[in-house]
Design an enzyme around this catalytic site. Structure first.
Site, PDB file in Angstrom:
ATOM      1  N   GLU A 252       0.818  -1.205   0.000  1.00 12.47           N
ATOM      2  CA  GLU A 252       0.000   0.000   0.000  1.00 12.47           C
ATOM      3  C   GLU A 252       0.865   1.273   0.000  1.00 12.47           C
ATOM      4  O   GLU A 252       1.742   1.435   0.855  1.00 12.47           O
ATOM      5  CB  GLU A 252      -0.942  -0.010   1.210  1.00 12.47           C
ATOM      6  CG  GLU A 252      -1.809   1.222   1.365  1.00 12.47           C
ATOM      7  CD  GLU A 252      -2.679   1.511   0.155  1.00 12.47           C
ATOM      8  OE1 GLU A 252      -3.329   0.586  -0.351  1.00 12.47           O
ATOM      9  OE2 GLU A 252      -2.700   2.668  -0.285  1.00 12.47           O
ATOM     10  N   THR A 294      -5.764   1.556  -5.554  1.00 15.83           N
ATOM     11  CA  THR A 294      -5.376   0.147  -5.395  1.00 15.83           C
ATOM     12  C   THR A 294      -6.054  -0.731  -6.441  1.00 15.83           C
ATOM     13  O   THR A 294      -5.425  -1.607  -7.043  1.00 15.83           O
ATOM     14  CB  THR A 294      -5.767  -0.398  -4.006  1.00 15.83           C
ATOM     15  OG1 THR A 294      -5.358   0.522  -3.014  1.00 15.83           O
ATOM     16  CG2 THR A 294      -5.126  -1.739  -3.757  1.00 15.83           C
ATOM     17  N   HIS A 409      -1.389   3.454   4.613  1.00  9.02           N
ATOM     18  CA  HIS A 409      -2.395   4.168   3.819  1.00  9.02           C
ATOM     19  C   HIS A 409      -2.584   5.557   4.406  1.00  9.02           C
ATOM     20  O   HIS A 409      -2.558   5.725   5.622  1.00  9.02           O
ATOM     21  CB  HIS A 409      -3.718   3.394   3.862  1.00  9.02           C
ATOM     22  CG  HIS A 409      -4.726   3.880   2.854  1.00  9.02           C
ATOM     23  ND1 HIS A 409      -5.367   5.095   2.967  1.00  9.02           N
ATOM     24  CD2 HIS A 409      -5.190   3.316   1.714  1.00  9.02           C
ATOM     25  CE1 HIS A 409      -6.179   5.250   1.931  1.00  9.02           C
ATOM     26  NE2 HIS A 409      -6.095   4.188   1.150  1.00  9.02           N
ATOM     27  N   ASP A 468       1.517  -0.166  -4.908  1.00  8.05           N
ATOM     28  CA  ASP A 468       0.311  -0.031  -5.733  1.00  8.05           C
ATOM     29  C   ASP A 468       0.185   1.333  -6.402  1.00  8.05           C
ATOM     30  O   ASP A 468      -0.244   1.447  -7.531  1.00  8.05           O
ATOM     31  CB  ASP A 468      -0.963  -0.396  -4.938  1.00  8.05           C
ATOM     32  CG  ASP A 468      -1.209   0.476  -3.713  1.00  8.05           C
ATOM     33  OD1 ASP A 468      -0.333   1.291  -3.348  1.00  8.05           O
ATOM     34  OD2 ASP A 468      -2.293   0.324  -3.108  1.00  8.05           O
ATOM     35  N   HIS A 469       0.589   2.395  -5.714  1.00  6.77           N
ATOM     36  CA  HIS A 469       0.484   3.756  -6.261  1.00  6.77           C
ATOM     37  C   HIS A 469       1.224   4.688  -5.323  1.00  6.77           C
ATOM     38  O   HIS A 469       1.715   4.257  -4.282  1.00  6.77           O
ATOM     39  CB  HIS A 469      -0.984   4.180  -6.403  1.00  6.77           C
ATOM     40  CG  HIS A 469      -1.798   3.927  -5.159  1.00  6.77           C
ATOM     41  ND1 HIS A 469      -1.722   4.708  -4.040  1.00  6.77           N
ATOM     42  CD2 HIS A 469      -2.662   2.934  -4.851  1.00  6.77           C
ATOM     43  CE1 HIS A 469      -2.509   4.235  -3.107  1.00  6.77           C
ATOM     44  NE2 HIS A 469      -3.092   3.135  -3.555  1.00  6.77           N
TER      45      HIS A 469
END
Ligand code: GP9
Ligand code: MN
Length: 644
Positions: A252, A294, A409, A468-469
């Site tokens: 994450e 995600t 996150h 993921d990003h």
């Protein structure tokens, strides 16, 4: 009589009763999570806002009709609410148009529907009975005959309430409608009725595009893919992990700048730093996600197509035909599952995972989550991995299992006892905390690796880790520049910050640092290649990262790209290695500069635009329903045909 003297019009009574009932259902029957007072307030307001919006429409009718309209609106509204409730009891999810009209969900519900209807539910129609009774007993004494001006006023008032509700919702959850995070979020913020309207609009839009597609578009796209993004050569890595389990860990919000980097003189990710030493580590690997975050990264990995320019494709096109990585692996003997301790409807995963062919989704229900072991978005990564191992051990091999972490996150909150590195010191609380949650996830992965070893899963597996990003947005550029010791974050730096870690760990192999330009779109062909699976008939836009004939560029979803030599973003073309601006594509540049620019970025820029639009066409038109993939499994085809 009370009503004759001081009339409370039926539409007001109906709004109050129906609003109250809806609130009770939201608050006490649906299991809607409320994290703060603002969410409580919004949840309380929105049922009344929606009810008033509908019932206030009645005043535009003649007096008798008003009552009829109110009675039937009340009944229909209650039925909609009730259908959702029955559906929710079985699926902990809200109805969507596709779920209602096709797919297996509704069919599953059919058999158990009696068990989902409870006798006390009759109370949920009490308000309907009251309104029905009042309107019959007092008749037009309960209707109003306003002047046009007052009608407009009432209507404006209902719109103003709606806007107010929406503004509060936007404050609480920015870009709520564009990002469509989760049905629960939508219901929580704008109410179940507005959510249904939103869903209908969304679905009609994508249905229309689908209806007008006939598959002829595919020939041109196939041609493009075969000539540009297909590499049929086999490197010496082909089949190196044949029949091994694939353990795929989605990290994450993990960006590459933390790898092999320090804060206060300490390594931020000591475990990952060691791991990249004996793994294939792609240091120039970019995320290609957009609003679906995600879920977009999952989409890239599963389909090798680009996510959409707006919205989350998991939501908008969750029912399309895809040739997923999961299906390809399953046809080669794999079982597949996803582990993620969030509610299953988040990002529409429950629907999409079914469609992608994933056998089992270990969602939040599979985990023991309590106040002690959760923070921020839910279960902390350490207990998440710890509780997952037992499921993993029981899986039939070979398995393809994806794990999605959560602790790192936004807003990167962490309990003090879990923090093992000091915060950064800048004007951005977000960046300051980020290092701590990154470190926590690093430790969680470390523990997971030892558990994998102890349980014997490690030896027979390859372990793939991917960010993921991004986690830190442009909003924190000043703090980021401070951390990176730069004067400012330029557009070039911004693109370079979109790098996320991509690590392929093959037990028993040395690995190396790989510097080629790579992206999430390449994960699918790379995986199948390592597993020795022939995917020459796949239609996707990535190329095997170990192959010779790579495409030479990575397209970001906004049209920016990174090629071997250049980085292009916001109409500017940079030298990739030096970061120097080659020429800005603005009016008034000299001919000379223009030529330089044309020779540099423009040809790739056009290719990138074309490629992105081909990918969009496939998704909008659901074009794969016109194509037979060799690997496609029969069961998926059958169920697809049924739902046509
Ligand atoms: C939610 C988790 C986080 O289940 O995947 O989603 P994000 O906000 O990063 O897209
Ligand atoms: Mn994410």
């Amino acid at each position: 009589m009370f009503y004759q003297n001081r009339k409370i019009p039926l539409y007001v009574i109906a709004s109050l009763l129906f609003g109250l009932k809806t609130y009770i259902v939201y608050r006490f029957i649906f299991n809607i999570e409320l994290d703060n007072a603002m969410q409580e307030i919004i949840l309380f307001i929105n049922p009344f806002v929606s009810a008033f919006l509908v019932f206030a429409l009645s005043i535009w009718f003649k007096e008798k009709r008003q009552l009829k309209f109110t009675r039937y609106a009340m009944l229909i509204g209650s039925l909609i609410l009730y259908f959702n409730l029955v559906f929710y009891r079985n699926f902990t999810d809200f109805l969507t148009i596709p779920v209602l009209f096709q797919g297996s969900n509704a069919a599953d519900l059919g058999s158990s529907v009696m068990a989902l209807i409870h006798i006390p539910d009759i109370l949920l129609f009490l308000d309907v009975a009251i309104v029905w009774y009042l309107s019959k007993k007092y008749g037009t004494a309960l209707s109003v005959s306003y002047h046009k001006r007052n009608k407009v006023l009432a209507f404006s008032l209902s719109i103003a309430f709606l806007m107010g509700n929406y503004i509060l919702a936007e404050i609480e959850r920015p870009q709520l409608l564009q990002r469509t995070f989760d049905r629960e979020y939508l219901v929580k913020n704008i109410g179940i009725f507005n959510y249904h309207i939103y869903d209908i609009v969304q679905q009609s839009k994508s249905k229309a595009q689908r209806v007008f597609a006939d598959g002829n578009e595919l020939a041109e796209i196939e041609d493009y893919i075969n000539n540009n993004t297909t590499d049929n050569s086999k490197s010496d890595m082909f089949g190196i992990a044949k029949d091994k389990n694939v353990i795929f860990i989605s990290l994450e919000s993990m960006q590459s700048f933390v790898i092999n980097n320090t804060l206060h003189g300490e390594e931020i990710t000591p475990f990952l730093n060691d791991l990249v030493e004996d793994s294939y580590y792609f240091e120039n690997f970019y995320h290609q996600t957009e609003q679906g975050k995600t879920s977009d990264s999952e989409f890239l990995v599963e389909t090798g197509l680009y996510p959409l320019p707006s919205g989350a494709v998991f939501f908008t096109h969750g029912q399309n035909e895809y040739n997923s990585t999961t299906e390809i692996l399953k046809n080669n003997g794999y079982t597949s599952n996803v582990f993620h301790a969030n509610n299953k409807s988040f990002w529409n995963r429950d629907v999409m995972y079914d469609n992608l062919g994933i056998d089992k989704f270990y969602d939040v229900e599979s985990y023991d989550v309590n106040d002690e072991n959760s923070v921020g978005w839910g279960l902390k990564d350490k207990p998440f991995f710890d509780q997952s191992i037992k499921y993993l051990e029981d899986l039939p091999e070979p398995y393809y299992s994806r794990f999605i972490t959560l602790t790192n996150h936004y807003p990167f909150d962490l309990d003090p006892e879990d923090a093992t590195i000091d915060k950064f010191d800048s004007n951005s609380k977000t960046l300051n905390q980020y290092f701590q949650t990154v470190r926590y996830t690093d430790e969680a992965i470390k523990e997971f690796f030892s558990d994998l070893k102890a349980s014997g899963e490690y030896e027979d597996s390859i372990i793939v880790l991917m960010g993921d990003h991004y986690g830190i947005s442009d909003f924190h550029d000043k703090a980021m520049a401070q951390y990176l010791d730069k004067e400012e974050i330029t557009p070039y730096d911004h693109i370079q910050l979109q790098r996320v870690p991509f690590i392929i760990h093959i037990p028993g192999q040395d690995g190396k640092v790989m510097s080629e330009v790579a992206g999430q779109i390449d994960v699918k062909p790379t995986l199948t290649h390592l597993l020795g699976i022939d995917d020459s008939d796949d239609l996707s836009f990535g190329t095997d990262l170990f192959g010779e004939n790579r495409k030479g560029y990575i397209a970001l979803r906004d049209g920016s790209f990174i090629s071997n030599d250049y980085i292009y973003t916001k109409d500017q073309c940079f030298n990739r290695s030096t970061g120097e601006l080659i020429a800005a594509e603005t009016e008034g540049i000299t001919d000379d500069e223009h030529t330089k620019q044309e020779n540099a970025c423009q040809p790739i820029e056009e290719k990138v635009a074309k490629e992105l639009s081909y990918s969009d066409q496939i998704i909008y038109g659901d074009l794969f329903r016109f194509h037979d993939f060799k690997n496609e499994n029969e069961e998926t085809n059958e169920s697809k045909n049924e739902s046509e």
